[in-house]
Design a protein around this motif. Structure first.
Motif, mmCIF file in Angstrom:
data_model
loop_
_atom_site.group_PDB
_atom_site.id
_atom_site.type_symbol
_atom_site.label_atom_id
_atom_site.label_comp_id
_atom_site.label_asym_id
_atom_site.label_seq_id
_atom_site.Cartn_x
_atom_site.Cartn_y
_atom_site.Cartn_z
ATOM 1 N N ILE A 37 -29.099 -33.849 -10.904
ATOM 2 C CA ILE A 37 -28.442 -32.852 -9.980
ATOM 3 C C ILE A 37 -29.200 -31.353 -9.924
ATOM 4 N N TYR A 38 -30.467 -31.439 -10.996
ATOM 5 C CA TYR A 38 -31.223 -30.066 -11.173
ATOM 6 C C TYR A 38 -31.956 -29.795 -9.960
ATOM 7 N N ARG A 39 -31.917 -28.577 -9.439
ATOM 8 C CA ARG A 39 -32.760 -27.854 -8.434
ATOM 9 C C ARG A 39 -33.176 -26.660 -9.057
ATOM 10 N N PRO A 40 -34.157 -25.952 -8.942
ATOM 11 C CA PRO A 40 -34.762 -24.737 -9.375
ATOM 12 C C PRO A 40 -34.183 -23.476 -8.552
ATOM 13 N N HIS A 41 -33.349 -23.749 -7.447
ATOM 14 C CA HIS A 41 -32.720 -22.694 -7.023
ATOM 15 C C HIS A 41 -31.039 -22.763 -7.187
ATOM 16 N N ASN A 42 -30.667 -23.719 -7.797
ATOM 17 C CA ASN A 42 -29.157 -23.805 -8.055
ATOM 18 C C ASN A 42 -29.060 -23.200 -9.362
ATOM 19 N N ILE A 43 -27.971 -23.342 -10.158
ATOM 20 C CA ILE A 43 -27.561 -22.671 -11.311
ATOM 21 C C ILE A 43 -26.531 -23.521 -12.104
ATOM 22 N N TYR A 44 -26.764 -23.457 -13.390
ATOM 23 C CA TYR A 44 -26.100 -24.646 -14.298
ATOM 24 C C TYR A 44 -25.400 -23.943 -15.559
ATOM 25 N N CYS A 45 -24.105 -24.130 -15.762
ATOM 26 C CA CYS A 45 -23.620 -23.631 -16.839
ATOM 27 C C CYS A 45 -23.038 -24.861 -17.819
ATOM 28 N N ILE A 46 -23.629 -24.766 -19.170
ATOM 29 C CA ILE A 46 -23.276 -25.954 -19.987
ATOM 30 C C ILE A 46 -22.394 -25.691 -20.983
ATOM 31 N N HIS A 47 -21.030 -26.148 -21.169
ATOM 32 C CA HIS A 47 -20.164 -26.006 -22.291
ATOM 33 C C HIS A 47 -20.087 -26.845 -23.194
ATOM 34 N N VAL A 48 -20.502 -26.769 -24.329
ATOM 35 C CA VAL A 48 -20.452 -27.711 -25.531
ATOM 36 C C VAL A 48 -19.581 -27.166 -26.649
ATOM 37 N N ASP A 49 -18.608 -28.554 -26.716
ATOM 38 C CA ASP A 49 -17.228 -28.000 -27.524
ATOM 39 C C ASP A 49 -17.706 -27.446 -28.748
ATOM 40 N N LYS A 50 -16.708 -26.407 -29.291
ATOM 41 C CA LYS A 50 -17.087 -25.794 -30.381
ATOM 42 C C LYS A 50 -17.079 -26.576 -31.497
#
Length: 349
Positions: free
Chosen positions: A64-77
């Protein structure tokens, strides 16, 4: 972006390679795609929730990566240190990929699952660099069935409307009529009956996953009514299955970016394809009542109208995900015109 063989066998290997971004990009070819002007003018935001397997998570990000998009990743604590380190290393290689500012210890069916998405949404709203139009929330086991260009063409047809599943909650009243509490890592009912929901709302049920307009996300995070509903849902069972649907169900709330079709049709919800065990249509295996797709499921999946499919394990029937990766990659460079007829007619149903 092209499908590769499995250079990385575990989280530690992924971290080691991602610490050298040049090697990471060389191996996984994050620059091999075409971006149209239409895509550049319609940036997207994603949240990715992961609790295990950096290899699987990276495969989704790469697709899904494109340089004009933005991505937030949540990793369980409570996830392993190796997973946290691997995802931090990967995120550090990109200016538009980041780890959420506040992580949750996600417990199945508890409020923490919803809070993890809300934390990413809050961060995304505060990000000025990317003026994203829609946000899509994903678990790491999902995989796209549409390319970025196709997703943009589809969402432009929605004219700012969100795609949220809205179903009757009548058969699920036991999940929200009484208070629940987390005991250990389980959500258990208590003997306390809850007060009626606030704002004169009707509780609705729907998927955890949706396609949310920016205005809908802003309302969910900042509106007083939304916060009252959120607070009321905190001690219910699986509040993530009620929050989005309830906002989309109650027209008197005047939630922006919502298509108020009551509960006449769920066709407008096109976020994800899931095969539940009751359907008995799985060529892979069932885990927690959901099909982990196998190679025999691909013929049907590639004709689905939804944007994503849930779920895959890269180390279970690996040819299934490898073939889907290759198919998706090849579509990125396809010159075949996209047929938008189905999506153009959704708003009329």
């Amino acid at each position: 972006m092209k499908s590769k063989q499995y250079e990385f066998s575990n989280d530690a290997d992924m971290e080691m390679k991602a610490k050298n971004c040049s090697i990471f990009f060389l191996i996984y070819d994050y620059e091999n795609f075409i971006v149209s002007k239409e895509e550049l003018n319609f940036p997207l935001a994603y949240t990715i929730l992961t609790h295990k397997d950096a290899v699987q998570t990276e495969k989704l990000l790469r697709a899904i990566y494109r340089p004009h998009n933005i991505y937030c990743i949540h990793v369980d604590k409570s996830s392993s240190t190796s997973l946290h380190n691997a995802m931090k290393a990967i995120a550090s290689c990109f200016p538009n990929v980041f780890i959420v500012s506040k992580v949750e210890d996600v417990i199945y069916a508890s409020f923490s699952r919803l809070q993890a998405d809300l934390n990413c949404m809050t961060d995304l709203l505060q990000t000025r660099e990317v003026p994203w139009k829609y946000m899509i929330n994903l678990p790491s086991q999902e995989y796209p069935l549409k390319t970025n260009a196709e997703i943009v063409k589809i969402l432009k047809l929605f004219h700012g409307k969100s795609s949220i599943e809205v179903l009757s909650a009548e058969n699920w009243r036991h999940r929200f009529q009484g208070s629940h509490q987390v005991i250990g890592y389980e959500v258990e009912p208590s003997n306390k009956k809850k007060d009626p929901p606030p704002s004169g709302i009707t509780i609705a049920k729907g998927s955890v996953y949706g396609i949310f307009s920016r205005s809908f996300v802003n309302y969910s995070i900042n509106d007083v009514n939304a916060q009252e509903i959120l607070k009321w849902l905190e001690d219910t069972y699986s509040p993530d299955e009620f929050f989005w649907a309830t906002l989309a169900r109650n027209s008197h709330l005047n939630v922006p970016g919502v298509f108020y079709n009551g509960m006449k049709s769920t066709k407008f919800w096109i976020a994800v394809t899931v095969s539940w065990e009751v359907e008995r249509k799985c060529h892979g295996k069932y885990v927690h009542l959901i099909c982990v797709f196998g190679i025999g499921d691909l013929n049907k999946l590639v004709s689905e109208k939804t944007l994503f499919a849930n779920k895959f394990y890269h180390n279970y029937q690996p040819l299934a995900l490898q073939c889907l990766e290759e198919w998706h990659f090849n579509k990125t460079f396809s010159q075949v015109p996209f047929d938008s007829y189905y999506y153009r007619n959704l708003l009329n149903q």
